[in-house]
Design an enzyme around this catalytic site. Structure first.
Site, mmCIF file in Angstrom:
data_model
loop_
_atom_site.group_PDB
_atom_site.id
_atom_site.type_symbol
_atom_site.label_atom_id
_atom_site.label_comp_id
_atom_site.label_asym_id
_atom_site.label_seq_id
_atom_site.Cartn_x
_atom_site.Cartn_y
_atom_site.Cartn_z
ATOM 1 N N LYS A 190 38.238 48.586 43.435
ATOM 2 C CA LYS A 190 37.584 47.887 44.553
ATOM 3 C C LYS A 190 37.890 48.577 45.877
ATOM 4 O O LYS A 190 37.139 48.433 46.849
ATOM 5 C CB LYS A 190 37.983 46.409 44.582
ATOM 6 C CG LYS A 190 39.473 46.138 44.638
ATOM 7 C CD LYS A 190 40.085 46.214 46.009
ATOM 8 C CE LYS A 190 41.581 46.096 45.935
ATOM 9 N NZ LYS A 190 42.251 46.313 47.232
ATOM 10 N N THR A 247 38.621 42.728 50.574
ATOM 11 C CA THR A 247 38.839 44.070 51.127
ATOM 12 C C THR A 247 37.598 44.638 51.805
ATOM 13 O O THR A 247 37.709 45.506 52.671
ATOM 14 C CB THR A 247 39.317 45.064 50.047
ATOM 15 O OG1 THR A 247 38.436 44.992 48.925
ATOM 16 C CG2 THR A 247 40.712 44.751 49.583
#
Length: 330
Positions: A190, A247
Site C-alpha cells: 500500500k 496512507t
C-alpha cells in the site's frame, strides 16, 4: 513487571514503546546509534520523529542489543526494511527462540531478495516464533491514545493471540489473523499506492484521480498478493484497504508527503531527503515491479511508479500512460 524489547527507535518503535510502557511493561528501547540512544534517554522523547510525546519512566533507552533482548518476553522488530537482515544477524546471539516471540511491525519488503520481513527474520534466526502487526496506524495518533484498530498475524494462531493480548488497550484494538503473508504484503504494497496518491496530489490532479488510484491500486495489490500465497479477503481488511485509505489521505503519511514533492517536480532523491524519514514505498516499488514480472501479474500503477522513481519518467506522462491503456473489464 514483564519486560519487552523494542528494536528500532523511529516514530513507530517509540509509539509502541510508549503504548507498552503505559500498559505497565518495562520497555527496553534499542537504537542503532549511541548518540541517538543517549539523546532519547536524556530528553525522554524522540524530538526528531515524535516530538511532544514523553516517555514514561519505565522505558529504558539503550544501544546495547544484548541488554535489551535478554530477559524480554517479546521482541518487537521496528527497524526499516533495509536494516532488518543485518539487525537479525546481531539479534540471533541473544534470542531464545523457545521462550521469546518476535513481532515484526515494519511495513516493507527487502529490496534485494523481495522477501517479506518476517521471512527475512526467520531466514536469519531458525526456529523463530514470529508475528506481524499491521494496519492503519499512524504513530502520531497511537502515541496520543487516539482510537486505532490493527491486526496481528501469525501462522500459529496462539502466537497471534499472544500478540493481540500484548498490545490491546481501550484505544488500541487488535484483531488476529493467520494470513501473515497477506497482512505483510498489504502493509508493504500500500506504500506504493500512497506514493502515487501523493504524486497525483502534487501534480495538481483531483479527488477523482486519487480515488481511481486507490481503487485500482488495491486490485493490483490483491492480484500480486494472492499469486504469492496470500488470501484475497485479507486485502479487504485492516492491513489492506484500511491501511491504504489512511496512507493515501493523511499528511502523517511519509509516503504521501514524498509523493507530493515528486509530483511538484522535485527530484526523487531530494524529496526523500526533505521527508527526513524512511519512505518504504520506494524499495517496495522496486520489489513489486520485479515480483509482478516474475509472476506475470499485470500491475500498471506499479509499473508507472517504477518508471517515475527509477527511470526519471515525468508524473504527467505516467498518468497519461495509465489513462491511454487498452480498454479493460473491471
Amino acid at each position: 513487571m514483564k519486560q519487552i524489547a523494542v528494536i528500532g527507535s523511529g516514530s513507530w518503535g517509540c509509539a509502541l514503546a510508549v503504548l507498552l510502557a503505559e500498559k505497565g511493561y518495562e520497555v527496553r528501547l534499542w537504537s542503532f546509534f549511541e548518540e541517538e540512544s543517549a539523546a532519547l534517554e536524556r530528553d525522554r522523547e524522540n524530538k526528531a520523529c515524535l516530538p511532544g510525546v514523553k516517555f514514561p519512566n519505565n522505558i529504558v533507552c539503550s544501544p546495547d542489543l544484548e541488554y535489551c533482548i535478554k530477559g524480554s518476553e517479546a521482541v518487537i522488530s521496528s527497524v526499516p526494511s533495509k536494516g532488518v537482515r543485518s539487525t537479525a544477524q546481531k539479534m540471533k546471539a541473544y534470542l531464545d527462540v523457545e521462550k521469546q516471540i518476535v513481532v515484526s511491525v515494519s511495513k516493507g519488503l527487502e529490496a534485494d531478495s523481495f522477501m517479506r520481513l518476517s521471512e527475512v527474520l526467520k531466514a536469519e534466526i531458525p526456529g523463530l516464533r514470529i508475528a506481524a502487526l499491521s494496519g492503519p496506524s499512524h504513530a502520531e495518533e497511537v502515541a496520543k491514545n487516539m482510537p486505532t484498530t490493527i491486526v496481528a498475524a501469525a501462522e500459529d494462531i496462539s502466537v497471534a493471540e499472544y500478540v493481540q493480548d500484548l498490545f490491546m488497550t481501550d484505544s488500541f484494538r487488535v484483531y488476529k489473523n493467520t494470513d501473515i503473508a497477506g497482512v505483510e504484503y498489504g502493509g508493504a504494497l500500500k506504500n506504493i499506492i500512497a506514493l502515487c496518491a501523493g504524486i497525483s496530489d502534487g501534480a495538481g490532479f483531483g479527488d477523482n484521480a486519487k480515488a481511481a488510484l486507490m481503487t485500482r491500486g488495491i486490485a493490483e495489490i490483491s492480484r500480486l498478493g494472492v499469486a504469492l500465497g496470500a488470501k484475497a479477503e485479507t486485502f479487504s481488511g485492516l492491513s489492506g484497504i484500511g491501511d491504504l485509505i489512511v496512507t493515501c489521505t493523511s499528511m502523517h503519511s511519509r509516503n504521501r508527503r514524498a509523493g507530493i514533492l515528486i509530483g511538484q517536480g522535485i527530484k526523487v532523491e531530494d524529496a526523500l531527503a526533505e521527508v527526513k524519514m524512511v519512505v518504504e514505498g520506494v524499495p517496495a516499488t522496486l520489489a513489486a515491479y520485479h515480483l509482478a514480472r516474475q509472476q506475470e501479474i499485470e500491475m500498471p500503477i506499479v509499473e508507472q511508479a517504477y518508471r517515475v522513481l527509477f527511470e526519471g519518467e515525468s508524473p504527467v506522462k505516467a498518468v497519461s500512460g495509465l489513462m491511454l491503456r487498452d480498454r479493460k473489464h473491471e
